[in-house]
Design an enzyme around this catalytic site. Structure first.
Site, PDB file in Angstrom:
ATOM      1  N   LYS A 186       0.825  -1.210   0.000  1.00 52.44           N
ATOM      2  CA  LYS A 186       0.000   0.000   0.000  1.00 52.44           C
ATOM      3  C   LYS A 186       0.864   1.268   0.000  1.00 52.44           C
ATOM      4  O   LYS A 186       2.070   1.197   0.196  1.00 52.44           O
ATOM      5  CB  LYS A 186      -0.953  -0.029   1.199  1.00 52.44           C
TER       6      LYS A 186
HETATM    7  C1  LIG Z   1      -5.461  -4.394   0.957  1.00 51.76           C
HETATM    8  C2  LIG Z   1      -6.897  -4.161   1.036  1.00 51.76           C
HETATM    9  C3  LIG Z   1      -7.632  -4.425   2.208  1.00 51.76           C
HETATM   10  C4  LIG Z   1      -7.059  -5.153   3.377  1.00 51.76           C
HETATM   11  O1  LIG Z   1      -6.001  -4.529   3.982  1.00 51.76           O
HETATM   12  P1  LIG Z   1      -5.172  -5.315   5.111  1.00 51.76           P
HETATM   13  O2  LIG Z   1      -4.430  -4.219   5.814  1.00 51.76           O
HETATM   14  O3  LIG Z   1      -4.266  -6.262   4.385  1.00 51.76           O
HETATM   15  O4  LIG Z   1      -6.136  -6.001   5.982  1.00 51.76           O
HETATM   16  C5  LIG Z   1      -8.962  -4.067   2.250  1.00 51.76           C
HETATM   17  N1  LIG Z   1      -9.570  -3.501   1.202  1.00 51.76           N
HETATM   18  C6  LIG Z   1      -8.927  -3.256   0.049  1.00 51.76           C
HETATM   19  C7  LIG Z   1      -9.662  -2.605  -1.079  1.00 51.76           C
HETATM   20  C8  LIG Z   1      -7.572  -3.600  -0.089  1.00 51.76           C
HETATM   21  O5  LIG Z   1      -6.927  -3.389  -1.248  1.00 51.76           O
END
Ligand SMILES: *Cc1c(COP(=O)(O)O)cnc(C)c1O
Length: 377
Positions: A186
């Protein structure tokens, strides 16, 4: 290009590493001062008009789940979720025992189509979870209007949208709870990590309590005289707290975030200008600050998406599809009669190409040249 260009790689430097070492040496490995420091800096970063409160968590998934809990969404309630998202957005609703109601998307933003969402509302609908796909904000004015009209809670899945602005305010200022991901790929990367933020501190303190076994940390203070050993379990909670090692990464990443997001925008702007214009479809806007967590492109009908991804791989370029719509997965397939015209159409031709702040200019140029060459064939 001899080296493989992955879809994304983290932009971590010596400063992050030094602060992680400091965190470890401090003796506070789990939730402690570094977590509080991260939370305060995050609140400060997001703040527009009103104060923002934050709680660090071990993932965005935990943030979404605990937000549903804190907002009192219960079994048999209905929650509207866009079909175009990752598994997490919907599964947290299933964990509660509530019903996931999948909704179609808008063609250019890939975000939830609020007009279609309105048609899905019943007297059981209690919440909606808009997702800011690729870092482009949902139409939050329309979402808020809908929520007011039908008395819905709004929980934003802002996994892609740390630093994104809707009009002149950052995402985090618009709803009951906003959930961020700091997963490895991210825009702000901790490896594993997340946060829930809100203008309502009661909700954030409720989530904080639920993130650690329903234990009220204020109980420590109230009974200070009876010693540090005292704690009180007020309700059943979970184990989803953020630890100091990940928070240390987050503190430095947050400091670099504006620079990293700006670099993504620079790469996006180069892609927009130089990629064959048959491919670029995604929304950009002077009104909002798009943070380009992803750069999706769409292929003309004459080109098969799966073959195209293979060909990119042969040329040392990583690519992926964000996302396979939820309604096409085995588990969700037979759970709704809704139509997903737009998602079905877009899914056939879409893919994400490399996008991260750590890409070099040479890599970006190579990606463009290679794609244009394949398309020109
Ligand atoms: C990555 C992601 C999540 C989950 O994030 P985590 O921190 O890995 O739990 C939720 N929603 C979307 C759209 C994502 O891309």
């Amino acid at each position: 290009m001899n080296n493989f260009i992955p879809l994304a790689r983290p932009d971590i430097g010596d400063e992050e590493i030094d602060l992680v070492v400091e965190a470890i040496k401090s003796g506070w490995l789990t939730t402690g001062p570094k977590v509080t420091e991260f939370e305060n800096k995050l609140s400060e970063y997001l703040k527009a008009d009103d104060e923002i409160f934050s709680v660090g968590l071990n993932s965005c998934t935990s943030a979404l789940f605990l937000a549903l809990k804190a907002l009192d969404i219960k079994a048999d309630d209905e929650v509207i979720v866009p079909t175009w998202t990752f598994a997490a957005t919907a599964q947290v609703v299933d964990w509660i025992g509530a019903k996931v109601v999948l909704c179609d998307i808008e063609e250019n933003s890939l975000n939830i189509d609020v007009r279609k969402a309105e048609k899905l509302i019943t007297n059981k609908t209690k919440a909606i979870i808009p997702v800011h796909i690729a870092g482009y904000p949902c139409d939050m004015e329309a979402v808020s209007k809908l929520a007011r009209k039908y008395n819905l809670k709004v929980i934003e899945d802002a996994a892609h949208a740390i630093g994104t602005s809707y009009r002149d305010k950052k995402i985090g200022n618009f709803s009951d709870v906003t959930c961020f991901s700091f997963y490895a790929t991210k825009n702000l990367a901790m490896g594993e990590g997340g946060a829930a933020v809100s203008k309502n501190n009661n909700i954030i303190e409720k989530i904080r309590k639920l993130s650690y076994f329903g234990i009220n940390k204020e109980a420590f203070k109230r009974y200070e005289k009876s010693g540090r050993w005292f704690y009180d379990i007020e309700e059943i909670g979970y184990k989803a707290n953020l630890d100091s090692i990940h928070a240390a990464l987050g503190i430095v990443q947050l400091k670099k975030l504006d620079y990293m997001n700006q670099r993504r925008r620079e790469i996006a702007s180069y892609y927009r200008k130089n990629l064959s214009n048959k491919l670029v479809f995604n929304e950009d806007s002077n009104e909002h600050y798009h943070t380009y967590h992803l750069f999706p492109i769409r292929l003309p009908e004459s080109i098969k998406r799966d073959d195209f991804i293979e060909e990119l791989k042969e040329n040392n370029i990583g690519a992926s599809v964000h996302f396979i719509p939820l309604h096409l997965h085995t588990f969700y397939k037979n759970r709704s009669n809704n139509s997903f015209e737009v998602a079905d159409k877009v899914y056939k031709s879409i893919l994400s190409i490399p996008m991260c702040s750590a890409m070099s200019d040479a890599e970006v140029k190579y990606v463009v040249e290679t794609i244009n060459k394949i398309i020109g064939q």
